[in-house]
Motif scaffolding. Structure first.
Motif, PDB file in Angstrom:
ATOM      1  N   PHE A 193       7.208 -13.654   4.297  1.00 17.21           N
ATOM      2  CA  PHE A 193       7.361 -12.845   3.101  1.00 17.21           C
ATOM      3  C   PHE A 193       5.958 -12.757   2.373  1.00 17.21           C
ATOM      4  N   VAL A 194       5.439 -13.780   2.200  1.00 16.84           N
ATOM      5  CA  VAL A 194       4.098 -13.751   1.536  1.00 16.84           C
ATOM      6  C   VAL A 194       3.011 -12.911   2.580  1.00 16.84           C
ATOM      7  N   SER A 195       2.908 -13.155   3.721  1.00 20.32           N
ATOM      8  CA  SER A 195       2.035 -12.431   4.563  1.00 20.32           C
ATOM      9  C   SER A 195       2.561 -10.958   4.702  1.00 20.32           C
ATOM     10  N   LYS A 196       3.707 -10.742   4.546  1.00 12.87           N
ATOM     11  CA  LYS A 196       4.113  -9.343   4.682  1.00 12.87           C
ATOM     12  C   LYS A 196       3.521  -8.694   3.389  1.00 12.87           C
ATOM     13  N   SER A 197       3.765  -9.412   2.277  1.00 16.18           N
ATOM     14  CA  SER A 197       3.383  -8.659   1.100  1.00 16.18           C
ATOM     15  C   SER A 197       1.863  -8.514   1.019  1.00 16.18           C
ATOM     16  N   ILE A 198       1.129  -9.471   1.566  1.00 17.57           N
ATOM     17  CA  ILE A 198      -0.337  -9.553   1.325  1.00 17.57           C
ATOM     18  C   ILE A 198      -1.002  -8.908   2.542  1.00 17.57           C
ATOM     19  N   VAL A 199      -0.809  -9.633   3.602  1.00 18.38           N
ATOM     20  CA  VAL A 199      -1.501  -9.199   4.818  1.00 18.38           C
ATOM     21  C   VAL A 199      -1.516  -7.921   5.351  1.00 18.38           C
ATOM     22  N   LYS A 200       0.114  -7.417   5.302  1.00 20.23           N
ATOM     23  CA  LYS A 200       0.231  -6.218   5.929  1.00 20.23           C
ATOM     24  C   LYS A 200      -0.520  -4.999   5.177  1.00 20.23           C
ATOM     25  N   PRO A 201      -0.459  -4.776   3.648  1.00  9.58           N
ATOM     26  CA  PRO A 201      -1.287  -4.263   2.943  1.00  9.58           C
ATOM     27  C   PRO A 201      -2.609  -4.237   3.218  1.00  9.58           C
ATOM     28  N   ILE A 202      -3.125  -5.615   3.341  1.00  8.44           N
ATOM     29  CA  ILE A 202      -4.618  -5.293   3.492  1.00  8.44           C
ATOM     30  C   ILE A 202      -5.099  -4.941   4.794  1.00  8.44           C
ATOM     31  N   LYS A 203      -4.168  -5.142   5.966  1.00  5.20           N
ATOM     32  CA  LYS A 203      -4.420  -4.500   7.284  1.00  5.20           C
ATOM     33  C   LYS A 203      -4.386  -2.825   7.159  1.00  5.20           C
ATOM     34  N   GLU A 204      -3.375  -2.299   6.286  1.00  5.96           N
ATOM     35  CA  GLU A 204      -3.199  -1.160   6.111  1.00  5.96           C
ATOM     36  C   GLU A 204      -4.623  -0.484   5.502  1.00  5.96           C
ATOM     37  N   GLY A 208      -7.220   2.214   6.636  1.00  2.00           N
ATOM     38  CA  GLY A 208      -7.431   3.431   6.006  1.00  2.00           C
ATOM     39  C   GLY A 208      -8.863   3.611   5.868  1.00  2.00           C
ATOM     40  N   ALA A 209      -9.560   2.445   5.603  1.00  2.00           N
ATOM     41  CA  ALA A 209     -11.148   2.389   5.594  1.00  2.00           C
ATOM     42  C   ALA A 209     -11.671   2.741   6.815  1.00  2.00           C
ATOM     43  N   GLY A 210     -11.187   2.122   7.830  1.00  3.18           N
ATOM     44  CA  GLY A 210     -11.451   2.607   9.312  1.00  3.18           C
ATOM     45  C   GLY A 210     -11.345   4.074   9.428  1.00  3.18           C
ATOM     46  N   GLU A 211     -10.323   4.625   9.114  1.00  4.91           N
ATOM     47  CA  GLU A 211     -10.036   6.122   9.307  1.00  4.91           C
ATOM     48  C   GLU A 211     -11.187   7.012   8.765  1.00  4.91           C
ATOM     49  N   ILE A 212     -11.570   6.381   7.295  1.00  8.40           N
ATOM     50  CA  ILE A 212     -12.550   7.108   6.486  1.00  8.40           C
ATOM     51  C   ILE A 212     -13.993   7.038   7.234  1.00  8.40           C
ATOM     52  N   LEU A 213     -14.159   6.097   7.677  1.00  9.91           N
ATOM     53  CA  LEU A 213     -15.181   5.768   8.643  1.00  9.91           C
ATOM     54  C   LEU A 213     -15.454   6.681   9.795  1.00  9.91           C
ATOM     55  N   LYS A 214     -14.317   6.776  10.321  1.00  8.35           N
ATOM     56  CA  LYS A 214     -14.219   7.760  11.541  1.00  8.35           C
ATOM     57  C   LYS A 214     -14.346   9.164  10.984  1.00  8.35           C
ATOM     58  N   GLY A 215     -14.189   9.344   9.681  1.00  8.79           N
ATOM     59  CA  GLY A 215     -14.391  10.803   9.233  1.00  8.79           C
ATOM     60  C   GLY A 215     -12.959  11.387   9.014  1.00  8.79           C
ATOM     61  N   ASN A 216     -12.001  10.701   9.351  1.00 11.96           N
ATOM     62  CA  ASN A 216     -10.721  11.334   8.886  1.00 11.96           C
ATOM     63  C   ASN A 216     -10.278  11.041   7.559  1.00 11.96           C
ATOM     64  N   LEU A 217     -10.335  11.965   6.728  1.00  7.56           N
ATOM     65  CA  LEU A 217      -9.912  11.803   5.205  1.00  7.56           C
ATOM     66  C   LEU A 217      -8.475  12.233   5.084  1.00  7.56           C
ATOM     67  N   ASP A 218      -7.790  12.424   6.040  1.00  9.50           N
ATOM     68  CA  ASP A 218      -6.195  12.702   5.762  1.00  9.50           C
ATOM     69  C   ASP A 218      -5.328  11.842   5.764  1.00  9.50           C
ATOM     70  N   TYR A 219      -5.922  10.452   6.178  1.00  7.67           N
ATOM     71  CA  TYR A 219      -5.220   9.538   6.189  1.00  7.67           C
ATOM     72  C   TYR A 219      -4.533   8.825   5.022  1.00  7.67           C
ATOM     73  N   LYS A 220      -3.294   9.065   4.979  1.00  3.72           N
ATOM     74  CA  LYS A 220      -3.025   8.357   3.520  1.00  3.72           C
ATOM     75  C   LYS A 220      -2.364   6.927   3.701  1.00  3.72           C
ATOM     76  N   LEU A 221      -2.804   5.962   2.848  1.00  4.41           N
ATOM     77  CA  LEU A 221      -2.500   4.645   2.945  1.00  4.41           C
ATOM     78  C   LEU A 221      -0.824   4.748   2.802  1.00  4.41           C
ATOM     79  N   ASP A 222      -0.217   3.795   3.582  1.00  4.06           N
ATOM     80  CA  ASP A 222       1.159   3.466   3.379  1.00  4.06           C
ATOM     81  C   ASP A 222       1.306   2.269   2.670  1.00  4.06           C
ATOM     82  N   ILE A 223       0.910   2.041   1.612  1.00  5.60           N
ATOM     83  CA  ILE A 223       1.385   0.678   0.794  1.00  5.60           C
ATOM     84  C   ILE A 223       2.035   1.078  -0.558  1.00  5.60           C
ATOM     85  N   ASP A 224       3.020   0.397  -0.658  1.00  6.35           N
ATOM     86  CA  ASP A 224       3.665   0.446  -1.825  1.00  6.35           C
ATOM     87  C   ASP A 224       4.168  -0.799  -2.456  1.00  6.35           C
ATOM     88  N   SER A 225       2.967  -1.537  -3.155  1.00  8.29           N
ATOM     89  CA  SER A 225       3.300  -2.603  -3.812  1.00  8.29           C
ATOM     90  C   SER A 225       2.632  -2.708  -5.333  1.00  8.29           C
TER      91      SER A 225
END
Ligand code: ADP
Ligand code: MG
Length: 480
Positions: A193-204, A208-225
């Protein structure tokens, strides 16, 4: 929940679980491993840490009750070995047995404890004692009785400790494995549960940062915490939107610039080509009479003037577009101001034989405006009326009226009008309603776009009402 609190909770949960399990395990070990004689059995067994110890206590009480009632009813039963065997069997607990002493001699002894029991061990146990450890046995209790033949006896309820030890040794492995499983499971679940609530959003976030790096500015983060990561995600999301917005603006400006350059080069090319032609004509001696020469020079001047006004328009428009044109507001009476404006362009109007009509209120109409800019807007509109007139005599009507808290200036002509489908675009820069026809009529398509920018800066509005072949009205609406 905040990560700090989550981690604290995890820490406390693991600590409590481990603590409870350690108490349980150590309790069991204490009971069996440590020196038996030093510890009272009840202290170790009676607390109910283990199901079979609870069972033992209940079973023990059942037999105790039965024996007590038998002492009152028929103590002679205690001399009956068959009865005692039955009593012993009625206990569901393993490794417990009954011993009776009658007239100071062991009279009956359960098989399981026969080998290592002697009278001395039993004598030292008092009736009001409970649970005493004696070498290899635990005496749970003793009950004295007197038979009808006046024989004195005692009945003992005994646990075979040796066998229990064996049982425990078997059980302790199971318990240890159980504890291991419980600890692993608790840890696992919490970690999940801890990893789900910490690691998962960090991965997300990383994604998101990777997508911006690639130039995709439409990728919306799926984080709800709602924790710190949630806050970071919100900021990240805002950053992405701002970045997207600024890139869009930049793109828009870039497109503007390209369009502007394309239009400028196109619009300037035509007069320059003809100026070149006329100059070459003069050079080649085509303008061989003073009349021709004057005509050529006048044409060159007209073209040059047109280019000048075109460049002025472009310059003004781009300054307005970039908000680099300063506005100086001052209070004027519009009734007087409009007349002055139109008087200034009267020369143009005279040339085109225009019938000019004014319709202004009798009372002064005071407005806060930039007189130069508004004059420019009015001139652009009047110029259009002249440019897009029909063969009929041009009538321009200038009407000033109040409408609720607005002052509306209408400039109305009886020109060729604007096609319905073109109406929504006429205030856009470079837009010209009928490009094929209008190539003969000079124009940048900036006149109304400039007027609109000027009106925007006045918090006002510009609008149009037009009918093809009837005429056009342009409305400038100012807030009073
Ligand atoms: N009074 C008018 N009568 C007819 N058409 C008009 C009038 N005013 C504007 N238009 C149409 O709107 C277009 C845009 O006007 P404007 O921005 O002033 O550009 P330009 O005059 O340089 O073409 C014109 O090309 C013309 O087709
Ligand atoms: Mg114009």
């Amino acid at each position: 929940m905040y990560i700090k609190r989550k981690l604290k909770l995890t820490y406390v949960t693991i600590l409590i679980t481990s603590f409870l399990l350690i108490i349980l395990l150590s309790n069991l070990f204490m009971a069996f491993i440590e020196d038996n004689s030093k510890y009272s059995a009840s202290a170790k067994f009676g607390k109910g840490n283990f199901a079979f110890f609870i069972g033992l206590v209940t079973e023990n009480n059942k037999i105790l009750q039965k024996v007590s009632s038998e002492v009152l009813k028929n103590p002679d039963n205690f001399l009956d070995h068959k009865y005692l065997l039955q009593l012993e069997k009625s206990s569901n607990i393993k490794y417990t047995g009954i011993v009776t002493i009658v007239n100071n001699k062991i009279d009956y002894s359960s098989n399981i404890i026969k080998g290592y029991i002697n009278e001395d061990m039993l004598y030292s146990f008092n009736s009001n004692d409970t649970d005493q450890v004696r070498n290899k046995i635990i005496i749970l209790w003793k009950q004295d009785f007197v038979t009808s033949t006046k024989d004195k006896g005692s009945i003992y309820y005994i646990i075979d400790l040796e066998n229990y030890k064996k049982l425990f040794k078997e059980n302790v492995i199971i318990v240890a494995v159980l504890i291991l499983i419980i600890l692993t499971a608790t840890n696992g679940i919490i970690t999940y549960f801890v990893s789900k609530s910490i690691v998962k959003p960090i991965k997300e976030l990383d994604k998101g940062a990777g997508e911006i790096l690639k130039g995709n500015l439409d990728y919306k983060l799926d984080i709800d915490s709602s924790d710190e990561i949630g806050e970071v995600a919100d900021t990240f999301e805002e950053m992405r939107l701002r970045l997207k917005e600024s890139l869009e603006i930049q793109k828009h400006y870039e497109e503007n610039r390209k369009e502007l350059i394309a239009s400028i080069s196109h619009d300037l090319k035509t007069p320059i080509t003809s100026i070149k032609g006329y100059i070459e004509g003069i050079k080649d001696g085509v303008a061989d009479t003073p009349d021709k020469m004057e005509k050529y020079v006048n044409t060159i001047l007209t073209k040059a003037n047109y280019m000048d006004s075109l460049i002025n328009d472009l310059f003004l428009y781009s300054k307005l577009d970039l908000n680099k044109e300063p506005f100086k507001f001052q209070k004027v009476d519009m009734n007087v101001y409009i007349r002055d404006c139109v008087e200034e362009i009267n020369f143009d109007l005279d040339q085109n034989k225009v019938n000019l009509k004014f319709n202004v209120p009798d009372t002064p109409t005071l407005l806060n405006i930039d007189v130069q800019k508004v004059k420019r807007a009015i001139m652009n509109i009047v110029e259009n009326s002249i440019k897009y007139k029909t063969d009929e005599r041009l009538i321009i009507e200038i009407i000033l009226r109040r409408y609720s808290s607005n002052v509306i200036l209408e400039i109305k002509d009886n020109g060729r009008g604007i096609p319905k489908e073109a109406l929504p675009y006429i205030f856009e820069r470079f837009y010209r309603a009928d490009t094929s026809r209008e190539t003969t009529i000079g124009g940048s398509g900036l006149g109304l776009a400039i007027a609109k920018k000027i009106m925007d800066e006045h918090n006002g509005e510009i609008s149009v009402d037009s009918e093809a072949n009837v005429g056009t009205s342009i409305f400038l609406s100012f807030k009073e």
